[in-house]
Design an enzyme around this catalytic site. Sequence first.
Site, PDB file in Angstrom:
ATOM      1  N   SER A 205       0.850  -1.184   0.000  1.00 20.16           N
ATOM      2  CA  SER A 205       0.000   0.000   0.000  1.00 20.16           C
ATOM      3  C   SER A 205       0.892   1.242   0.000  1.00 20.16           C
ATOM      4  CB  SER A 205      -0.871   0.001   1.248  1.00 20.16           C
ATOM      5  OG  SER A 205      -0.035   0.098   2.390  1.00 20.16           O
ATOM      6  N   LYS A 206       0.269   2.377   0.001  1.00 18.66           N
ATOM      7  CA  LYS A 206       1.027   3.628   0.032  1.00 18.66           C
ATOM      8  C   LYS A 206       1.924   3.676   1.267  1.00 18.66           C
ATOM      9  CE  LYS A 206       0.020   7.794  -2.225  1.00 18.66           C
ATOM     10  NZ  LYS A 206       0.163   7.672  -3.513  1.00 18.66           N
ATOM     11  N   ARG A 207       1.336   3.253   2.386  1.00 15.92           N
ATOM     12  CA  ARG A 207       2.085   3.278   3.642  1.00 15.92           C
ATOM     13  C   ARG A 207       3.284   2.318   3.613  1.00 15.92           C
ATOM     14  NH1 ARG A 207       2.393   0.623   8.190  1.00 15.92           N
ATOM     15  NH2 ARG A 207       0.958  -0.983   7.503  1.00 15.92           N
TER      16      ARG A 207
ATOM     17  N   VAL B 254       5.014   3.791  -3.297  1.00 14.66           N
ATOM     18  CA  VAL B 254       5.148   5.231  -3.416  1.00 14.66           C
ATOM     19  C   VAL B 254       6.254   5.515  -4.426  1.00 14.66           C
ATOM     20  CG1 VAL B 254       5.792   7.286  -2.105  1.00 14.66           C
ATOM     21  CG2 VAL B 254       4.393   5.549  -1.026  1.00 14.66           C
TER      22      VAL B 254
END
Length: 423
Positions: free
Chosen positions: A197-199, A203
């Site tokens: 995920s982004k976390r 990114v």
Amino acid sequence: MIKVRFAPSPTGYLHIGGARTALFNWMYARAQAGKFVLRIEDTDRQRSRQEFVDEILESMRWLGLVWDELYYQSARFDIYRQQAQKLLDEGKAYKDGEAVILKIPVQEIKIDDLIRGEIAFDTATIKDQVLMKSDGSPTYSFACVVDDAAMAITHVIRGEDHISNTPKQIMIYQALGLKAPKFAHLPLIMGDDGRLSKRTGAVAVTDYKKEGFLPEAIVNYLMLLGWSPGGNQEKIDLASAVKKFSIKKVNKAAAVFSMDKLKWLNGQYIKEMPAGRLTDLIIPFLKEKGYVSADFDRERLEKIVELFKVRMSTLTDFLEWADFVFVDQLTVGDEIRQQHLSRDRSKEFRILSERVSRLDTFDTASLEKTFRDLVAELGIQASELVHPVRVALTGKAIGPGLFDTMAILGKEKTVQRLREAFL
Ligand code: GLU
């Protein structure tokens, strides 16, 4: 000669997964004294964007993954068209309107994946393959095979998500009468809670740059996503890693991306960096924040950086830790004020501010002496005053030694903040 390629589609930014693929290709090429090709797969004119191309190239350079050759598929449409025509002429493909479609004979296809070992595919489930779409553009697999062959790619190293494309591509090699390269499918990257995920790292590489990560730390971290230099070693520079790297030693099991580990590693690189170089890297962040002007005191800044170095995981951490040095007006949060400044210390603060304002040399040693003499005179514990003073000067309950902190803050701001703390 060994030749590998990284083949991003410029339909998005370069993410951690893509950067890991690029790195493993790059390391393999360097380890084998081979060549590393960067091929921009921009056949989808609708979704490909120049800004993504620019960003991919910039990220690759920033990470130090320089390429030996660079190609754009958008400039090679003639070649794909010719190859499709050849297959039509030979009766291996047929037309459906403007589209060119490859006939898929039923057969078993096996590859000896360098990482995963033997993989057998059943082509019974594979339908005839579109090679050229009706708009005249090639499909991904067709352009990929034509180019891998034309560019003499010996090893295709890419993510496991491409395994299902491999048998289709092998059929295209066969139809074109070309020898397929060797394949190595890299393990998936997962977040610690399952998907990426982004976390947990999905990114853009440029975002890591903006957040104050160092390219050497990112590269070091990326290589651990599926490979290990051995002996529990985690911190390793690229040149040493290249010497040890072997594609056959890459894991089959999914790699887990951990932001905490990346931060830890980044912190290790920061701690080892000479303050001068670290200062150079921090200056752009300070300028962007408006914390330093053109004529700032470089020597003083280096001292501040030196003081906070051990506490930083990222370059931007410096802004959070050391903001109090740069701002004129300090704002102390309510909670921390309540905790450390609720008891009235105005008398002690006033005397301290008067005494430090009279110091000729405003350095750690004289500040410490002034402070210790004062608490002895007042008959209080040093700690009773250390915390409130720190909070009044920095707005934080923790930080480097108090006297170092006062020294870098300077006489003017120290005196002013002590005076105004209980107003
Ligand atoms: N353009 C493809 C991608 O970005 C390349 C896949 C491959 O390496 O063959 O996923």
